[in-house]
Design a protein around this motif. Structure first.
Motif, PDB file in Angstrom:
ATOM      1  N   ASP A 186      -2.849  -5.582 -20.279  1.00 42.42           N
ATOM      2  CA  ASP A 186      -2.230  -5.709 -18.971  1.00 42.42           C
ATOM      3  C   ASP A 186      -0.898  -6.419 -19.157  1.00 42.42           C
ATOM      4  O   ASP A 186      -0.676  -7.137 -20.117  1.00 42.42           O
ATOM      5  N   GLU A 187       0.008  -6.180 -18.230  1.00 43.90           N
ATOM      6  CA  GLU A 187       1.383  -6.682 -18.352  1.00 43.90           C
ATOM      7  C   GLU A 187       1.643  -7.648 -17.215  1.00 43.90           C
ATOM      8  O   GLU A 187       1.833  -7.261 -16.076  1.00 43.90           O
ATOM      9  N   GLY A 188       1.627  -8.954 -17.505  1.00 37.12           N
ATOM     10  CA  GLY A 188       1.869  -9.962 -16.485  1.00 37.12           C
ATOM     11  C   GLY A 188       0.583 -10.459 -15.851  1.00 37.12           C
ATOM     12  O   GLY A 188      -0.495  -9.904 -16.051  1.00 37.12           O
ATOM     13  N   ALA A 189       0.700 -11.526 -15.111  1.00 34.97           N
ATOM     14  CA  ALA A 189      -0.466 -12.153 -14.490  1.00 34.97           C
ATOM     15  C   ALA A 189      -0.974 -11.342 -13.306  1.00 34.97           C
ATOM     16  O   ALA A 189      -0.247 -10.567 -12.694  1.00 34.97           O
ATOM     17  N   ALA A 190      -2.241 -11.542 -12.997  1.00 34.18           N
ATOM     18  CA  ALA A 190      -2.839 -10.860 -11.849  1.00 34.18           C
ATOM     19  C   ALA A 190      -2.374 -11.500 -10.548  1.00 34.18           C
ATOM     20  O   ALA A 190      -2.028 -12.678 -10.498  1.00 34.18           O
ATOM     21  N   GLU A 191      -2.363 -10.677  -9.508  1.00 31.71           N
ATOM     22  CA  GLU A 191      -2.042 -11.167  -8.163  1.00 31.71           C
ATOM     23  C   GLU A 191      -3.232 -10.873  -7.266  1.00 31.71           C
ATOM     24  O   GLU A 191      -3.546  -9.722  -6.984  1.00 31.71           O
ATOM     25  N   PRO A 199       0.935  -0.595   2.376  1.00 35.91           N
ATOM     26  CA  PRO A 199       0.980  -1.836   3.159  1.00 35.91           C
ATOM     27  C   PRO A 199       1.465  -3.047   2.364  1.00 35.91           C
ATOM     28  O   PRO A 199       2.237  -3.861   2.876  1.00 35.91           O
ATOM     29  N   SER A 200       1.030  -3.151   1.096  1.00 34.35           N
ATOM     30  CA  SER A 200       1.420  -4.302   0.288  1.00 34.35           C
ATOM     31  C   SER A 200       2.718  -4.077  -0.478  1.00 34.35           C
ATOM     32  O   SER A 200       3.220  -5.028  -1.106  1.00 34.35           O
ATOM     33  N   LYS A 201       3.238  -2.836  -0.477  1.00 27.79           N
ATOM     34  CA  LYS A 201       4.462  -2.504  -1.218  1.00 27.79           C
ATOM     35  C   LYS A 201       4.374  -3.002  -2.672  1.00 27.79           C
ATOM     36  O   LYS A 201       5.346  -3.520  -3.225  1.00 27.79           O
ATOM     37  N   ASN A 202       3.219  -2.831  -3.256  1.00 29.34           N
ATOM     38  CA  ASN A 202       2.981  -3.342  -4.607  1.00 29.34           C
ATOM     39  C   ASN A 202       2.823  -2.172  -5.570  1.00 29.34           C
ATOM     40  O   ASN A 202       1.935  -1.332  -5.404  1.00 29.34           O
ATOM     41  N   GLY A 203       3.685  -2.120  -6.589  1.00 29.70           N
ATOM     42  CA  GLY A 203       3.673  -1.016  -7.538  1.00 29.70           C
ATOM     43  C   GLY A 203       2.587  -1.094  -8.581  1.00 29.70           C
ATOM     44  O   GLY A 203       2.446  -0.189  -9.405  1.00 29.70           O
ATOM     45  N   ARG A 204       1.819  -2.172  -8.561  1.00 33.29           N
ATOM     46  CA  ARG A 204       0.734  -2.322  -9.524  1.00 33.29           C
ATOM     47  C   ARG A 204      -0.561  -1.681  -9.009  1.00 33.29           C
ATOM     48  O   ARG A 204      -0.568  -1.033  -7.974  1.00 33.29           O
ATOM     49  N   GLY A 258      -7.543  -7.656  -6.756  1.00 38.12           N
ATOM     50  CA  GLY A 258      -6.233  -8.089  -7.218  1.00 38.12           C
ATOM     51  C   GLY A 258      -5.429  -6.957  -7.829  1.00 38.12           C
ATOM     52  O   GLY A 258      -5.965  -5.888  -8.162  1.00 38.12           O
ATOM     53  N   PHE A 259      -4.129  -7.206  -7.958  1.00 36.49           N
ATOM     54  CA  PHE A 259      -3.195  -6.240  -8.542  1.00 36.49           C
ATOM     55  C   PHE A 259      -2.920  -6.585 -10.005  1.00 36.49           C
ATOM     56  O   PHE A 259      -2.658  -7.746 -10.336  1.00 36.49           O
ATOM     57  N   LEU A 260      -2.947  -5.574 -10.865  1.00 35.15           N
ATOM     58  CA  LEU A 260      -2.548  -5.690 -12.265  1.00 35.15           C
ATOM     59  C   LEU A 260      -1.782  -4.433 -12.645  1.00 35.15           C
ATOM     60  O   LEU A 260      -1.948  -3.377 -12.024  1.00 35.15           O
ATOM     61  N   GLN A 261      -0.954  -4.526 -13.683  1.00 31.02           N
ATOM     62  CA  GLN A 261      -0.295  -3.344 -14.219  1.00 31.02           C
ATOM     63  C   GLN A 261      -0.395  -3.372 -15.735  1.00 31.02           C
ATOM     64  O   GLN A 261      -0.591  -4.419 -16.344  1.00 31.02           O
ATOM     65  N   GLY A 262      -0.260  -2.212 -16.356  1.00 32.73           N
ATOM     66  CA  GLY A 262      -0.295  -2.124 -17.806  1.00 32.73           C
ATOM     67  C   GLY A 262      -0.931  -0.824 -18.245  1.00 32.73           C
ATOM     68  O   GLY A 262      -1.547  -0.113 -17.441  1.00 32.73           O
TER      69      GLY A 262
END
Length: 509
Positions: A123-128, A411-416, A427-431
């Protein structure tokens, strides 16, 4: 603490050591499927290292080698006789050099560069974590859009591959299980509990499978990676939270992350592949690389032994009908290039910068023969900025998220990627860690439709249903006038997407 890592793959031109082992196989004439594990001897004061010793896969040779292991001050932790792999602990600094001279030993080496303590993910970066307030907004939007799950309006990834529509046709069969080899899975989560297979789950840390109740669960809420991956594959369509790509299939958890540093050591992964094979798992998801080396070079005896041991285990599972999928990595590396700088290995002690040839130094397990390598895309179906790639290396692509350059109108405008987290959270994660389970979910749908398809047939089906957008005319994501990566290939197969982005709807039609 989540261990951030990157992913890769052993191209079809397999080196001699692997092509020979693949062709000769590792199955003994008489085949007991159960693991023969032995308890290690009492700990001593001297610092220990863990080793894999790879031998001819016959009882007589293994018995002889085990005597030699004891004579070289080694203690056997587990023996996988059917593939000729022995997991050993030893405080003798000359153990590997000595055991390599023993008749019947084909390779042997340390699986780490730091001593064992008293007691890996892409995963790339911390979880939200999705807040209650944001969840309420998303639930309202989901209801207005007629989505089946309260948080589905934020799941752009499902719509990108037609998984929302696919679920109406075929959500997948409960006779198909995807095992998540990872940091553990929280099977008490309400979105995972309906589809969880405890009988196919275990804790493989250290090289021996522990199947006691709950052994497969994450150590803490910070070990969320495996739970997130599991939700992407098979979160149930039950009116709670999110949905998975294949909400009707089973998901299992095989924990391989070290409790002290979160690393995914070779002996744990060997145990996981063999356990999955022996417990009827059809598909494994591997969103990690085997520590401590990002790339294992075949001219180094320790790294060669790691490749050999893990390859034996994953080939054994393939022969028993298991398809493996793995993430391509988050380094934006061209895995078909002439040279890559690796400044992160070994990651269990002091890294030393080195330049490697990815055709001779391999990311394990993703570059092993027969493993499906998955790159990551965002909502615009472009390669995610972090995703590694490579013509002839990447097999397929799938949504992994892109928080910088590909922002969805959700709604969250989150690309993850939104999915399940321990303690009933989301939660949101990307990778590429998130891309691989999307492809694994589509593979599970294909396995549900074609139950008699073996791993090679399933991989062919997965490639056949993919949609390939072709190489983009430009890949200057940050707009600085310089190409951030170069895509080679055509509209049928290329380095960014392999055979294309997986398509769940086409898979079930």
């Amino acid at each position: 603490m989540v261990h951030l890592r990157s992913r890769r793959r052993l191209a079809l031109a397999v080196p001699v050591v692997l092509s020979l082992t693949a062709s000769l196989g590792f199955l003994p004439a008489s085949a007991s499927a159960a693991e023969r594990a032995e308890a290690s001897v009492q700990d001593t004061e001297a610092p220990k290292l863990a080793y894999v010793v790879n031998t001819n896969a016959d009882h007589r040779t293994i018995a002889s080698v085990k005597k030699a292991i004891a004579a070289a001050d080694g203690s056997v932790v587990a023996t996988y006789e059917k593939i000729g792999v022995i997991v050993v602990h030893s405080a003798n600094p000359a153990f590997a050099e000595r055991i390599r001279t023993v008749r019947g030993v084909q390779s042997a080496g340390a699986t780490r560069t730091a001593p064992l303590t008293a007691a890996g993910t892409t995963d790339e970066g911390a979880a939200e974590i999705l807040s209650a307030e944001a969840a309420a907004r998303t639930a309202k939007a989901s209801e207005a859009a007629g989505a089946g799950e309260p948080l589905e309006a934020d799941q752009w990834d499902l719509r990108a591959i037609g998984a929302d529509k696919a679920a109406e046709i075929n959500p997948g069969s409960d006779k198909v299980t995807v095992a998540v080899i990872d940091t553990g899975v929280d099977d008490t989560h309400p979105d995972l509990a309906p589809n969880f297979s405890a009988s196919q789950s275990a804790n493989c840390v250290g090289g021996k499978a522990d199947t006691s109740e709950g052994a497969w669960r994450p150590y803490t809420a910070e070990d969320y990676h495996g739970t997130h991956v599991a939700g992407e594959i098979a979160a149930a369509r039950n009116g709670i939270g999110v949905a998975g790509v294949a909400p009707g299939v089973k998901v299992a958890g095989i924990k391989v992350s070290d409790p002290d540093n979160g690393l995914f050591y070779p002996e744990s992964v060997v145990c996981a592949f063999v356990f999955a094979a022996d417990h009827g798992v059809e598909i494994t998801n591997n969103s990690y690389y085997v520590d401590p080396w990002l790339y294992n070079c075949m001219d180094d005896p320790d790294q060669r032994a790691i490749v050999d041991a893990v390859n034996r285990a994953q080939l054994y599972a393939q022969k028993k009908g298991t398809l493996h999928l793995a993430s391509a990595g988050n380094s934006n590396h061209d895995l078909d290039s002439d040279a890559i700088v690796d400044d992160s290995s070994p990651d269990d002690s002091t890294p030393v910068e080195r330049t490697i040839d990815p055709h001779e130094c391999f990311d394990v397990p993703t570059q092993l023969p027969g493993v499906v390598t998955v790159s990551a895309t965002g909502v615009q179906n472009l390669k995610s900025y972090y995703s590694s790639y490579g013509k002839g290396v990447v097999d397929v692509a799938a949504p992994g998220g892109d928080r910088l350059y590909q922002i969805p109108d959700t709604p969250s405008k989150n690309g993850r990627i939104l999915s399940t987290m321990p303690n009933n959270q989301y939660g949101f994660l990307q990778g590429t860690s998130m891309a691989s389970p999307h492809a694994a979910g589509v593979a599970a749908l294909l396995k549900s439709k074609y139950p008699y398809a073996g791993p090679a047939q399933l991989q062919a089906l997965l490639k056949a249903q993919a949609d390939n957008p072709g190489c983009p005319a430009s890949y200057d994501q940050d707009g600085d006038g310089t190409q951030d990566a170069t895509c080679e290939g055509g509209s049928r197969v290329n380095g960014f997407y392999g055979f294309g982005i997986v398509n769940a709807l086409r898979a079930v039609k």
